[in-house]
Structure formats: C-alpha cells, structure tokens
Design a protein around this motif. Structure first.
Motif, PDB file in Angstrom:
ATOM      1  N   VAL A  24       0.620  -1.506   0.158  1.00 53.83           N
ATOM      2  CA  VAL A  24      -0.329   0.160   0.240  1.00 53.83           C
ATOM      3  C   VAL A  24       0.507   1.123   0.229  1.00 53.83           C
ATOM      4  CG1 VAL A  24      -1.582  -1.007   1.116  1.00 53.83           C
ATOM      5  CG2 VAL A  24      -0.473  -0.124   3.096  1.00 53.83           C
ATOM      6  N   ARG A  25       1.747   1.350  -0.070  1.00 56.97           N
ATOM      7  CA  ARG A  25       2.894   2.101   0.787  1.00 56.97           C
ATOM      8  C   ARG A  25       4.418   2.304  -0.622  1.00 56.97           C
ATOM      9  NH1 ARG A  25       2.704   0.096   6.008  1.00 56.97           N
ATOM     10  NH2 ARG A  25       1.037   1.303   6.974  1.00 56.97           N
ATOM     11  N   PHE A  26       4.357   3.209  -1.305  1.00 59.42           N
ATOM     12  CA  PHE A  26       5.541   3.942  -2.347  1.00 59.42           C
ATOM     13  C   PHE A  26       5.927   4.855  -1.925  1.00 59.42           C
ATOM     14  CE2 PHE A  26       3.609   7.315  -5.054  1.00 59.42           C
ATOM     15  CZ  PHE A  26       2.258   7.069  -4.443  1.00 59.42           C
ATOM     16  N   ILE A  27       7.439   4.792  -2.802  1.00 55.22           N
ATOM     17  CA  ILE A  27       8.547   6.132  -3.355  1.00 55.22           C
ATOM     18  C   ILE A  27       7.781   6.807  -4.174  1.00 55.22           C
ATOM     19  CG2 ILE A  27      10.801   7.600  -2.754  1.00 55.22           C
ATOM     20  CD1 ILE A  27      11.537   4.844  -1.382  1.00 55.22           C
ATOM     21  N   GLY A  28       7.671   8.005  -4.325  1.00 58.53           N
ATOM     22  CA  GLY A  28       6.993   8.784  -5.634  1.00 58.53           C
ATOM     23  C   GLY A  28       7.592   9.730  -5.565  1.00 58.53           C
ATOM     24  N   ASN A  29       7.482  10.804  -6.385  1.00 56.00           N
ATOM     25  CA  ASN A  29       7.429  12.309  -6.655  1.00 56.00           C
ATOM     26  C   ASN A  29       6.521  12.644  -7.360  1.00 56.00           C
ATOM     27  OD1 ASN A  29       7.729  13.070  -9.219  1.00 56.00           O
ATOM     28  ND2 ASN A  29       9.362  11.234  -9.004  1.00 56.00           N
ATOM     29  N   HIS A  30       6.728  14.594  -6.910  1.00 56.20           N
ATOM     30  CA  HIS A  30       5.320  15.239  -7.215  1.00 56.20           C
ATOM     31  C   HIS A  30       5.136  14.981  -9.093  1.00 56.20           C
ATOM     32  CE1 HIS A  30       3.867  16.168  -3.677  1.00 56.20           C
ATOM     33  NE2 HIS A  30       5.135  16.114  -3.443  1.00 56.20           N
ATOM     34  N   SER A  31       5.721  14.318  -9.939  1.00 55.11           N
ATOM     35  CA  SER A  31       5.591  15.154 -11.322  1.00 55.11           C
ATOM     36  C   SER A  31       4.364  14.369 -11.589  1.00 55.11           C
ATOM     37  CB  SER A  31       6.898  13.736 -12.098  1.00 55.11           C
ATOM     38  OG  SER A  31       6.362  14.340 -13.325  1.00 55.11           O
ATOM     39  N   SER A  32       3.037  15.591 -12.326  1.00 56.63           N
ATOM     40  CA  SER A  32       2.133  15.566 -12.975  1.00 56.63           C
ATOM     41  C   SER A  32       2.428  14.766 -14.570  1.00 56.63           C
ATOM     42  CB  SER A  32       1.784  17.076 -12.723  1.00 56.63           C
ATOM     43  OG  SER A  32       2.002  17.312 -13.789  1.00 56.63           O
ATOM     44  N   GLY A  33       2.993  14.385 -14.882  1.00 53.88           N
ATOM     45  CA  GLY A  33       3.489  14.326 -16.911  1.00 53.88           C
ATOM     46  C   GLY A  33       2.920  15.218 -17.615  1.00 53.88           C
ATOM     47  N   LYS A  34       2.676  16.044 -17.264  1.00 55.10           N
ATOM     48  CA  LYS A  34       1.774  16.901 -17.954  1.00 55.10           C
ATOM     49  C   LYS A  34       2.855  17.587 -19.307  1.00 55.10           C
ATOM     50  CE  LYS A  34      -0.906  19.588 -15.465  1.00 55.10           C
ATOM     51  NZ  LYS A  34      -1.155  20.395 -13.862  1.00 55.10           N
ATOM     52  N   MET A  35       4.226  17.703 -19.117  1.00 57.48           N
ATOM     53  CA  MET A  35       5.821  17.809 -20.121  1.00 57.48           C
ATOM     54  C   MET A  35       5.276  16.854 -21.497  1.00 57.48           C
ATOM     55  SD  MET A  35       6.961  20.726 -20.640  1.00 57.48           S
ATOM     56  CE  MET A  35       7.002  20.876 -22.475  1.00 57.48           C
ATOM     57  N   GLY A  36       5.508  15.864 -20.390  1.00 57.99           N
ATOM     58  CA  GLY A  36       5.712  14.753 -21.467  1.00 57.99           C
ATOM     59  C   GLY A  36       4.935  14.250 -22.371  1.00 57.99           C
ATOM     60  N   ILE A  39      12.988  11.005 -26.200  1.00 61.41           N
ATOM     61  CA  ILE A  39      12.885  11.928 -25.219  1.00 61.41           C
ATOM     62  C   ILE A  39      12.460  11.485 -23.611  1.00 61.41           C
ATOM     63  CG2 ILE A  39      12.073  14.225 -24.512  1.00 61.41           C
ATOM     64  CD1 ILE A  39      10.970  14.452 -27.166  1.00 61.41           C
ATOM     65  N   ALA A  40      13.163  11.728 -22.532  1.00 62.33           N
ATOM     66  CA  ALA A  40      13.318  11.175 -21.335  1.00 62.33           C
ATOM     67  C   ALA A  40      12.837  12.426 -20.706  1.00 62.33           C
ATOM     68  CB  ALA A  40      14.173  10.580 -20.646  1.00 62.33           C
ATOM     69  N   ALA A  41      11.472  12.642 -20.379  1.00 64.44           N
ATOM     70  CA  ALA A  41      10.984  13.510 -19.574  1.00 64.44           C
ATOM     71  C   ALA A  41      10.438  12.914 -18.427  1.00 64.44           C
ATOM     72  CB  ALA A  41       9.663  14.418 -19.876  1.00 64.44           C
ATOM     73  N   ALA A  42       9.968  11.953 -17.917  1.00 67.97           N
ATOM     74  CA  ALA A  42       9.902  11.015 -16.623  1.00 67.97           C
ATOM     75  C   ALA A  42      10.954  11.724 -15.263  1.00 67.97           C
ATOM     76  CB  ALA A  42       9.746   9.936 -17.294  1.00 67.97           C
ATOM     77  N   VAL A  63      16.834  13.383 -26.569  1.00 66.58           N
ATOM     78  CA  VAL A  63      17.206  14.443 -25.688  1.00 66.58           C
ATOM     79  C   VAL A  63      16.783  13.613 -23.822  1.00 66.58           C
ATOM     80  CG1 VAL A  63      15.875  16.389 -25.010  1.00 66.58           C
ATOM     81  CG2 VAL A  63      16.118  15.822 -27.300  1.00 66.58           C
ATOM     82  N   GLY A  64      17.598  14.527 -23.241  1.00 63.80           N
ATOM     83  CA  GLY A  64      17.195  14.384 -21.525  1.00 63.80           C
ATOM     84  C   GLY A  64      16.276  16.088 -20.818  1.00 63.80           C
ATOM     85  N   PHE A  65      16.597  15.910 -19.954  1.00 61.67           N
ATOM     86  CA  PHE A  65      15.438  16.844 -19.364  1.00 61.67           C
ATOM     87  C   PHE A  65      15.816  16.837 -17.324  1.00 61.67           C
ATOM     88  CE2 PHE A  65      11.387  18.939 -19.918  1.00 61.67           C
ATOM     89  CZ  PHE A  65      10.963  18.253 -21.204  1.00 61.67           C
TER      90      PHE A  65
END
Ligand code: CTP
Length: 402
Positions: free
Chosen positions: A207-219, A275-278, A324-326
């Motif tokens: 039930v738990r994970f390590i994540g981040n606030h990326s919304s994915g919008k840019m990708g 393109i690596a936007a993740a 291409v990277g970010f």
C-alpha cells in the motif's frame, strides 16, 4: 483526431451547381475541428444561400468588397482574410474562376482573397465534361498546379445529364485530400518518437510507495506535439491522472523505474527520437514487504538501492536516435545540465531551474533553456507547457537528421 483540428480554413465557393454540396463540406470541416470562413462569388449565391453557409460555418459569409448597414459602409478586408487562413479551398472551382485565378483577374472578393492568400490553396474543379476537356481548361489547371494543389475532378453524371469527367470531388474526398496532403508534409512524417513521462512509484509494501510530484503534463504535451507533427509516438507513462487521445500515440502505462526501463527498451532500438521527460526514481527499496508493514515503536529504516538510469542506458546504446534529456536543477543549473548532457551522451538537454517561478512540478507552465551537444544555450521565457513542447520540437527539428 484530424490534422485539421484547430486549423483555419477559408472556403471559396464559385458559381457551379456543385456549390450546393459545400453545405456538407462545411459541416465535414467543422466536424474535423477546423474553423471555417466562407467567401462566395456573387453568382454562387444562386446555387447555395449565404444564410446556409454562415449558419453551418458559424461565421458571416463574405462576398462583396464592402457591406452597408444603416450607418456605415464596412470594408471587407481581403488581405486580412487571406492572412487569417491556414488553408484556402476553392470548391467548386468553375472554368471561369480557374481562368481568372491563372490571369490574376480580380473582379470579385474571392479572387482578391486568393491573390492575397499566403497559405496553401487547394482547388476542386467542377464543370461540364466538354468545358473540362477544353484545351483552355487543361492549360489553366496545369498552370494553377504550379503553386496550388489540384483536387482532381471525378467522373460521373453531370448536371447537364451527360456522363463524364468534370464532377467536383465529393465533400468527403475533398476533406480526405486536404488531410492527407497536410499529413504527407508534416516534418515528423514516418518518424518514430519515444517519450517517457510522469513519476515512478517504488513500492515499500502493498500500500505504500516512494514517489514524486511529477504530473506528467510536460511529457504528455510532448507526445501530443510529436503526433501533431506526424510522428508515431510511444508514450511510456508513469502513474498519473492524465488522459491522451490521438490515433498516432501508443500509451504504455508503467509503475516502477524498472518497469519503465523494460518498456523503453522494447521500443528504443527502432525509434528516431527519444525524449526522457519522466521523473524517474533514482532509488528503490532493496526489498518490498509482501504484507502491509505494521506500526511499531521506534524508527523504520528502509534500505534503498539505485535504480538503473534509463536515459544513460539509452545514451550508451545509441545507434542513430536523437536523444533528449531533462535536467531539473536547483543550483549550478547550466553546469549540472551540461554535465548530464555529456555523461548521458545526449544530443540535447532541456533545463528547468526550480529557482524560476512557474517552472515547478505539477503546474501548467514551464520555463526552459535548451542546451545542445555543442553547448549552445537557447533560453525561453515562461510559457504554457503546450507552447514549451512546441519550442522543444522546433529545437529538435533544427538539429535532428529527420
Ligand atoms: N532519468 C532516467 N532514469 C533515471 C533517472 C533519470 O531516464 N533512473 C532521466 C530523466 O528522465 C531526465 C534525466 O535523466 O531526463 C535527468 O534526470 P535527473 O534525475 O535530474 O538526473 P540524475 O542524473 O539522476 O542526477 P541528479 O538526480 O543527481 O540531479
């Protein structure tokens, strides 16, 4: 989604019996998502009414150089109309209008608009078979094809009752012709583009994970932009709430960095641009508990191990891809981004600084700088992520061998 979505189309209607079909043509263009304005020759109003076309196009129809109301005379600016349009379609194009278009005769608003238009112009001839076969018509069509696009006339029953060539292409054929012509000229036509987007979730327990606030919008904006430029797109998306609809986009949903890595390398060798936007997690728990971890006294240490760097692995195994990277940085931004560019063997890196307002995770805007392999830096102002995606592809198109 049609390539005509959001495009501005000026439909020029001339006085042929096929003008009655333009009501349907306007509806099809609108259905494809285009914005339509109609310019009619005065004589064409005998075949289809301006009221019909203005109602269907949701815009006033233009047919005279100036219009009078009780107080004013209003000039219909043909230059503005010509500049407004992304595409002009003259359908039906009568023998008379074709001849005037060839010779630059301007005795009605439609012809003035045609001469002022800077956009691609399509024309769909429509006339009786003998007029169509006449040497003058053949010559005029040949001349107009230099610089304009002919939508060929069909063969069938004509208004005169004769059967032969000269029928205006059907509205469905006209729309398909324009769509296919635009598609064939898109800069990424035939190219395959791989994009990673969003965060990754690294499971601690069920039930738990390590994540981040990326919304994915840019990708996701990049995926849409690539598809609109004609590419076949593989969008490898981490967990996010976004949806995307485009027939050229294949979306592959993944959760963890490892799943993202595996999906990327199913496609990577066959793509032209990646393109690596993740925002990929750099660390993942060494073990994932099979059962939910229960609360206990004291601290809970979680041992983390490094994930595989997807972008660096793409860089190390590059065969011909434009990569291409970010880089999301908080300090020494340019230096850090240049370091990533060379360490990961990239062709271009897109730098976001968290110092810039509006460039944070999750927002609808972004402020980027682009650095290429020769260390040239191009700085952009704060823009919507949609506009940023367009800027990124214009930088890619300047450099990639596509
Ligand atoms: N990236 C990736 N796989 C990873 C980590 C990052 O593909 N495991 C990609 C990101 O998608 C981004 C680029 O690498 O395009 C930069 O990621 P970032 O985390 O900022 O760089 P790192 O090399 O991990 O350096 P640091 O975290 O120290 O800034």
């Amino acid at each position: 989604m049609s390539v005509l979505k959001g495009k501005k189309i000026l439909l020029g209607v001339t006085a042929g019996i096929a003008a009655y079909k333009t009501a349907h043509l306007v509806r099809l263009f609108i259905k494809a998502g285009a914005e339509i304005q109609v310019v009619m020759t005065p004589a064409s109003k005998d075949f289809v009414t301006p009221l019909t076309l203005s109602t269907l196009s949701k815009n006033p129809v233009h047919s005279v150089f100036y219009e009078k109301n009780e107080e004013n005379e209003l000039w219909n600016n043909h230059v503005d109309l010509g500049l407004w349009a992304d595409y002009m379609v003259v359908a039906p194009a009568t023998a008379n209008t074709l001849s005037k278009m060839v010779h630059g005769i301007v005795d009605n608003l439609l012809l003035a608009v045609y001469l002022s238009a800077k956009c691609p112009v399509y024309f769909a001839p429509a006339m009786d078979l003998d007029m169509f076969k006449h040497a003058s018509t053949t010559e005029n069509i040949e001349k107009l094809e230099q610089g304009n696009h002919l939508i060929p006339a069909g063969t069938g029953e004509l208004a005169s009752g004769l059967v032969g060539e000269g029928r205006m292409a059907e509205p469905e054929e006209i729309v398909a012709f324009v769509e296919n012509d635009i598609l064939s000229k898109l800069p990424l036509k035939g190219q395959k583009v791989l994009i990673t987007a969003g965060p990754t979730y690294e499971a601690i327990d069920p039930v738990r994970f390590i994540g981040n606030h990326s919304s994915g919008k840019m990708g996701f904006e990049l995926a849409l932009q690539a598809a609109n430029l004609g590419a076949t797109v593989y969008l490898i998306a981490g967990p996010c709430s976004l949806s995307i609809q485009h027939s050229a986009i294949t979306r592959i949903d993944v959760t963890s960095a490892e799943e993202m890595f595996n999906s990327v390398f199913e496609y990577y060798t066959n793509v032209d641009i990646a393109i690596a936007a993740a925002a990929v997690a750099d660390y993942t728990p060494v073990t994932t508990a099979q059962q939910k971890i229960k609360k206990k006294e004291g601290n809970l240490p979680i041992e983390l191990k490094a994930t595989k760097d997807i972008l660096a692995t793409m860089g190390a195994s590059k065969n011909n891809q434009f990569l291409v990277g970010f880089a999301l940085e908080t300090n020494n931004e340019v230096e850090n981004a240049k370091g990533k560019l060379s360490r990961k063997n990239l062709d271009m890196i897109v730098l976001n600084s968290l110092k810039d307002k509006g460039a944070a995770f999750g927002g609808d805007t972004n402020k980027i700088s682009v650095i290429d392999a020769s260390n040239k830096i191009v700085e952009y102002t704060l823009k919507s992520k949609e506009a940023v995606a367009s800027d990124i592809f214009s930088e890619i198109l300047k450099r990639a061998d596509v």
